[in-house]
Design an enzyme around this catalytic site. Structure first.
Site, PDB file in Angstrom:
ATOM      1  N   GLU A  52      -4.209  11.952 -40.589  1.00 53.76           N
ATOM      2  CA  GLU A  52      -3.655  11.838 -41.933  1.00 53.76           C
ATOM      3  C   GLU A  52      -2.540  12.868 -42.126  1.00 53.76           C
ATOM      4  O   GLU A  52      -1.510  12.585 -42.727  1.00 53.76           O
ATOM      5  CB  GLU A  52      -4.754  12.060 -42.975  1.00 53.76           C
ATOM      6  CG  GLU A  52      -4.270  11.898 -44.383  1.00 53.76           C
ATOM      7  CD  GLU A  52      -5.386  12.021 -45.406  1.00 53.76           C
ATOM      8  OE1 GLU A  52      -5.055  12.073 -46.593  1.00 53.76           O
ATOM      9  OE2 GLU A  52      -6.567  12.064 -45.035  1.00 53.76           O
ATOM     10  N   HIS A  53      -2.757  14.079 -41.610  1.00 47.21           N
ATOM     11  CA  HIS A  53      -1.765  15.161 -41.679  1.00 47.21           C
ATOM     12  C   HIS A  53      -1.562  15.694 -40.268  1.00 47.21           C
ATOM     13  O   HIS A  53      -2.493  16.212 -39.659  1.00 47.21           O
ATOM     14  CB  HIS A  53      -2.252  16.301 -42.580  1.00 47.21           C
ATOM     15  CG  HIS A  53      -2.650  15.852 -43.939  1.00 47.21           C
ATOM     16  ND1 HIS A  53      -1.737  15.488 -44.897  1.00 47.21           N
ATOM     17  CD2 HIS A  53      -3.864  15.692 -44.498  1.00 47.21           C
ATOM     18  CE1 HIS A  53      -2.382  15.136 -46.001  1.00 47.21           C
ATOM     19  NE2 HIS A  53      -3.672  15.245 -45.780  1.00 47.21           N
TER      20      HIS A  53
END
Length: 80
Positions: A52-53
């Site tokens: 996600e990051h």
């Protein structure tokens, strides 16, 4: 390999001093340090994992970030 080992030791030491250590320890059960021989293999793992990051903290990040195909967001550099 040495950097990964040093990170593991530092992480364990730092987590012990946290006020909510038990919560951090539960989160870290899913954490992995992966050592690969080439940057290209790192990109293959990053794209397969699809974080996600994703933080690209490498000297030539501008060269590598266009090769990221699967990530929610990509942060480039040490201050991201």
């Amino acid at each position: 390999k040495k950097l990964a080992a040093d990170v593991a030791v530092a992480l364990e030491r730092q987590v012990r001093s946290l006020p909510r250590k038990s919560i951090a320890m539960k989160s870290l059960k899913s954490c992995r340090l992966i050592v690969v021989p080439t940057a290209r293999e790192t990109l293959e793992i990053a794209n397969a994992y699809a974080a996600e990051h994703l933080i690209l903290n490498v000297k030539d990040a501008e060269r590598w970030w266009p090769k990221i195909e699967n990530a929610g967001s990509v942060f480039i550099g040490p201050w991201s």
